[in-house]
Design an enzyme around this catalytic site. Structure first.
Site, PDB file in Angstrom:
ATOM      1  CG  HIS A 109      -2.079  -1.141   1.119  1.00  0.00           C
ATOM      2  ND1 HIS A 109      -2.521  -1.977  -0.014  1.00  0.00           N
ATOM      3  CD2 HIS A 109      -2.704  -1.602   2.175  1.00  0.00           C
ATOM      4  CE1 HIS A 109      -3.352  -2.897   0.477  1.00  0.00           C
ATOM      5  NE2 HIS A 109      -3.615  -2.702   2.013  1.00  0.00           N
ATOM      6  CG  HIS A 178      -7.500  -0.722   2.359  1.00  0.00           C
ATOM      7  ND1 HIS A 178      -8.690  -1.812   3.150  1.00  0.00           N
ATOM      8  CD2 HIS A 178      -6.124  -1.375   2.449  1.00  0.00           C
ATOM      9  CE1 HIS A 178      -7.126  -2.521   3.722  1.00  0.00           C
ATOM     10  NE2 HIS A 178      -7.037  -2.238   3.871  1.00  0.00           N
ATOM     11  CD  GLU A 309      -8.551  -3.807   0.167  1.00  0.00           C
ATOM     12  OE1 GLU A 309      -7.408  -3.399  -0.375  1.00  0.00           O
ATOM     13  OE2 GLU A 309      -8.303  -4.853  -0.213  1.00  0.00           O
TER      14      GLU A 309
END
Length: 344
Positions: A109, A178, A309
């Site tokens: 991420h 997210h 996601e």
């Protein structure tokens, strides 16, 4: 038409630059969304149940302090590259790049300080808000100066998130939101009574560090066949699964299509996810452990929320047969995901 309000949510700590964090409230007759200029975070999302009552269906915190401490990306936009890059390493145009390792042996991420941890510049637009950020060349080890726009708009019961980006050098990019959902209402103990379906004929098996093995496997006759709705708790028990944290491979093409649906029979709440992205990471909050105090002093134990996601496939920059995440100068990254809320 959605009403848009803006207000001050707090100030970042001095060691983080001390900037002002704003909160934007988007409201229609059926949906109310709160979005922060820190990390483009969806801090609250209220929808109606069958009884007509609103409930907040995303995990998060009441105050800025919760978001400035370590947390599992609640509600945030993650990037430059969402999901995992094996060993934090990739090669672009003959040059090798090394990223910060923040997920065992891998980069996750965006690294140590990804897009979720920085202040964005907001601008109110019709029915929503657009956030802009200039990511410097070399930030978190990534090549190229990257201009990024994330726009949230609310039309009735549909929340759209559009991601656009342009780069001065060829760079991998993969953006997603997210949000952690619990359609029973945030703070509810689990998601076992939710029904989930995902429109994918294949998925990506992973190794023990959650990196795809390279195989694109059919879901037929496996625990990953979610093409018809399954009750999550029963499904996990049936297949002796600890939970999901896997990429589902969506039908190719750039057109908007329905990719997933979640339904909570006791309240009637539903969310349908439509996207232009090639993948969907389905995550069932396996790493939540009850240690975080969330909104209204709620605790968030394991399996108390799920994430849908929409994104490119994990580690695509190292797997040439996956859809490419590379963005070259002169090109534009442009993807949209729509969350459509209702009751059934």
């Amino acid at each position: 038409m959605a009403e848009v309000k803006r207000e001050v949510f707090g100030r970042m700590p001095p060691e983080e630059g001390g900037g002002e964090v704003e909160k934007f409230v988007l409201q229609s007759d059926s949906v109310r969304v709160e979005i922060l200029s820190l990390g483009c975070i969806i801090a609250a999302l209220e929808t109606k149940g069958r009884d007509g009552r609103f409930a907040d269906i995303v995990l998060g915190f009441d105050t800025l302090e919760g978001y400035t401490r370590k947390h599992p990306f609640f509600g945030a936009v993650v990037g430059r590259v969402a999901n995992r890059i094996a060993k934090g390493r990739f090669t672009v145009e003959g040059k090798e790049y090394q990223l910060f390792l923040n997920n065992g042996p891998n980069s996750l991420h965006g690294g140590a300080k990804g897009f979720d941890k920085v202040l964005w510049s907001p601008q109110v637009v019709p029915n929503g808000v657009c956030f802009f950020r200039l990511s410097p060349d070399g930030e978190e080890g990534y090549p190229g100066e990257l201009k990024v726009w994330v726009t949230y708009t609310l039309h009735g019961s549909e929340l759209a998130i559009n991601y656009r980006a342009q780069s001065s050098k060829t760079t991998p990019i993969n953006l997603t939101n997210h949000a952690y959902f619990n359609l029973a209402g945030q703070g509810s103990p689990d998601i076992y009574d939710h029904e989930i379906s995902i429109a994918a004929d294949s998925y990506l098996p992973v190794d023990d560090t959650k990196i795809p093995t390279g195989e694109v496997a059919a879901v037929q006759d496996t625990a990953f066949d979610l093409r018809q709705p399954v009750e999550l708790g029963k499904h996990l028990r049936k297949f002796h699964l600890d939970g999901f944290d896997h990429n589902f491979c969506l039908s190719p093409g750039r057109a908007r299509r329905l990719v997933a649906r979640a339904h909570h029979p006791p309240t009637g709440r539903t969310v349908e996810v439509h996207s232009t992205q090639p993948g969907l990471q389905f995550y069932t909050g396996n790493n939540l452990d009850g240690s975080l105090k969330g909104k209204g002093a709620a605790t968030y134990p394991k399996h108390s929320a799920f994430c849908l996601e929409t994104q490119h496939w994990p580690d695509a920059v190292n797997q040439p047969h996956f859809p490419s995440t590379l963005l070259a100068p002169g090109e534009e990254y442009d993807h949209t995901t729509w969350f459509c809320f209702g009751t059934a």
